[in-house]
Design an enzyme around this catalytic site. Structure first.
Site, short mmCIF file in Angstrom:
data_model
loop_
_atom_site.label_atom_id
_atom_site.label_comp_id
_atom_site.label_asym_id
_atom_site.label_seq_id
_atom_site.Cartn_x
_atom_site.Cartn_y
_atom_site.Cartn_z
N ARG A 98 0.86 -1.19 0.00
CA ARG A 98 0.00 0.00 0.00
C ARG A 98 0.89 1.24 0.00
NH1 ARG A 98 -3.70 -2.71 -1.57
NH2 ARG A 98 -5.76 -2.94 -0.62
N HIS B 221 -1.70 -0.40 -9.81
CA HIS B 221 -2.38 -1.30 -8.84
C HIS B 221 -2.88 -2.57 -9.54
CE1 HIS B 221 -4.58 -1.35 -4.74
NE2 HIS B 221 -4.44 -2.58 -5.18
P1 NDP Z 1 -1.80 -10.64 5.76
O1 NDP Z 1 -2.67 -9.97 6.76
O2 NDP Z 1 -1.93 -12.10 5.53
O3 NDP Z 1 -0.26 -10.38 6.13
C1 NDP Z 1 0.20 -9.17 6.63
C2 NDP Z 1 1.62 -9.35 7.11
O4 NDP Z 1 2.11 -8.08 7.59
C3 NDP Z 1 1.72 -10.33 8.30
O5 NDP Z 1 2.88 -11.11 8.20
C4 NDP Z 1 1.82 -9.39 9.50
O6 NDP Z 1 2.50 -9.93 10.61
C5 NDP Z 1 2.62 -8.26 8.90
N1 NDP Z 1 2.47 -7.04 9.69
C6 NDP Z 1 1.33 -6.37 10.00
N2 NDP Z 1 1.59 -5.32 10.79
C7 NDP Z 1 2.92 -5.33 11.00
C8 NDP Z 1 3.80 -4.52 11.77
N3 NDP Z 1 3.36 -3.48 12.46
N4 NDP Z 1 5.11 -4.83 11.78
C9 NDP Z 1 5.59 -5.90 11.09
N5 NDP Z 1 4.80 -6.72 10.34
C10 NDP Z 1 3.49 -6.43 10.31
O7 NDP Z 1 -1.99 -9.83 4.40
P2 NDP Z 1 -1.78 -10.36 2.91
O8 NDP Z 1 -0.45 -11.01 2.82
O9 NDP Z 1 -2.96 -11.09 2.44
O10 NDP Z 1 -1.76 -8.95 2.12
C11 NDP Z 1 -0.81 -7.96 2.39
C12 NDP Z 1 -1.21 -6.66 1.73
O11 NDP Z 1 -1.01 -6.74 0.32
C13 NDP Z 1 -2.68 -6.30 1.85
O12 NDP Z 1 -2.97 -5.73 3.11
C14 NDP Z 1 -2.85 -5.29 0.72
O13 NDP Z 1 -2.54 -4.00 1.21
C15 NDP Z 1 -1.80 -5.70 -0.29
N6 NDP Z 1 -2.38 -6.21 -1.54
C16 NDP Z 1 -2.06 -5.56 -2.70
C17 NDP Z 1 -2.55 -6.02 -3.90
C18 NDP Z 1 -2.15 -5.36 -5.17
O14 NDP Z 1 -2.67 -5.71 -6.23
N7 NDP Z 1 -1.24 -4.41 -5.16
C19 NDP Z 1 -3.43 -7.19 -3.98
C20 NDP Z 1 -3.69 -7.79 -2.70
C21 NDP Z 1 -3.18 -7.32 -1.54
P3 NDP Z 1 1.93 -11.24 11.38
O15 NDP Z 1 2.19 -12.39 10.44
O16 NDP Z 1 2.75 -11.30 12.59
O17 NDP Z 1 0.47 -10.98 11.61
C1 OXD Z 2 -6.61 -5.96 -2.53
C2 OXD Z 2 -6.01 -5.23 -3.62
O1 OXD Z 2 -6.50 -5.51 -1.39
O2 OXD Z 2 -6.37 -5.51 -4.79
O3 OXD Z 2 -7.21 -7.05 -2.76
O4 OXD Z 2 -5.15 -4.37 -3.42
#
Ligand code: NDP
Ligand code: OXD
Length: 310
Positions: free
Chosen positions: A225, A273
């Site tokens: 993001r 995106h």
């Molecule tokens: P998850 O919720 O499965 O994973 C998030 C990860 O971030 C976890 O490992 C979590 O740690 C870690 N995290 C959260 N907060 C912190 C922090 N303060 N410090 C360190 N690590 C942290 O999300 P996804 O993997 O499913 O997705 C990640 C992001 O990808 C989404 O939130 C979205 O913004 C983005 N996205 C973008 C897309 C695009 O097309 N560009 C498509 C889909 C998603 P922990 O494992 O300990 O909980």
């Molecule tokens: C999602 C994205 O959050 O597309 O699924 O970014």
């Protein structure tokens, strides 16, 4: 009993999802009335996109869960009218797409493909390309997407580090966590991949200070993001050459405004995106599995912890 399932998303999504959702409901043996308009007090589940007109959940008095069509939930977690469970999207199709997009961009920077693609015989310069085992890649965020990316990069031979909020043990990956693990993660990030959610705790993870902690000549790939990066600090680090290149798929404002300096910067690649998209057939199965669980009294999968914001 027939379940009333409201599909609250833009009309083009309905066209994509109606048939696969109906098929997944039928496969699961769930008798459902699936529609884009249902009297709010009759709705049992809400399949939801955050950019849908539905923003006030107060009238949905009977609903048991909101099932998000997106992985990112930053625009819903603060909704004070929402008091029922919120599940985010974890879709094998979306995950595959993210793995392929990130791997492609990692390989582009790792191999220096831009400089090796020759358009002019005079530039015929031979060099030995690096091997993955010589490159350290750090995945910031080891969740559904980050973990899948990390596993693929390990298979390709990269030295992979992951950074998450909570501790993890993952074979083949140096797993760091929390503020205490950040310095080490930054120092290892010859290529940094940002797959963190947008929360108050992750805003400006890459800022003027942390960017200087990355190795000189590092590459940044951000499909997470926009707010994960302090844009002014990144531009300064690119101008100084400390960061060699940033490939950015997400931005604080989307579409990226025409006058944004990222557009003209020679060391920035902008993509709109598109890193990963939910795939209706697999995403429908994920949505229906959560409905099945709700009806069976089993815990929902991929529930959002709204106090953490993801
Ligand atoms: P998850 O919720 O499965 O994973 C998030 C990860 O971030 C976890 O490992 C979590 O740690 C870690 N995290 C959260 N907060 C912190 C922090 N303060 N410090 C360190 N690590 C942290 O999300 P996804 O993997 O499913 O997705 C990640 C992001 O990808 C989404 O939130 C979205 O913004 C983005 N996205 C973008 C897309 C695009 O097309 N560009 C498509 C889909 C998603 P922990 O494992 O300990 O909980
Ligand atoms: C999602 C994205 O959050 O597309 O699924 O970014």
């Amino acid at each position: 009993m027939t379940l009333n399932i409201l599909f609250a998303a833009r009309p083009e999504r309905w066209k994509t999802y109606e048939a696969p959702l109906r098929a997944a409901l039928a496969d699961a043996g769930i008798d459902a009335h699936l529609a884009t308009e249902i009297a709010p007090d009759q709705v049992d589940y809400i399949v939801y996109a955050p950019n849908s007109p539905l923003q006030d959940f107060t009238p949905y008095t009977r609903a048991k869960a909101v099932l998000n069509l997106w992985a990112g939930v930053e625009t819903i977690t603060g909704n004070e009218t929402l008091h029922i469970p919120l599940a985010r999207m974890v879709d094998p199709g979306l995950t595959k797409g993210m793995v392929e997009w990130v791997t492609g961009h990692v390989m582009r920077h790792h191999l220096g493909m831009d400089s090796d693609i020759k358009r002019d015989d005079a530039q015929w310069v031979y060099r030995t390309p690096p091997l993955a085992q010589e490159r350290s890649v750090v995945i910031f965020g080891l969740g559904a997407l980050g973990m899948a990316v990390a596993e693929t990069l390990v298979m390709l031979g990269f030295k992979v580090t992951g950074w998450s909020r909570s501790p993890k043990e993952v074979e083949g990956i140096t797993a760091l966590h929390g503020p205490g693990g950040l310095d080490k993660a930054l120092a290892a990030a010859e290529i940094a991949v940002l797959l963190l959610p947008d929360t108050p705790a992750t805003e400006n993870t890459l800022n003027a200070q942390t960017l200087t902690q990355m190795p000189k000549g590092a590459f940044i790939i951000n499909p997470g993001r926009g707010p994960l990066i302090d844009d002014d600090a990144l531009l300064a680090a690119l101008d100084s050459g400390h960061i060699a290149h940033a490939t950015l798929d997400v931005f604080r404002v989307e579409p990226l405004p025409q006058d944004h300096p990222y557009w003209a910067h020679p060391s920035v690649t902008v993509t709109p995106h598109i890193a990963a998209e939910t795939r209706a057939s697999t995403a429908s199965q994920a949505l229906v599995e959560n409905i099945r669980r709700g009806e069976a009294g089993e815990p929902f999968l991929n529930l959002v912890d709204r106090s953490l914001g993801y």
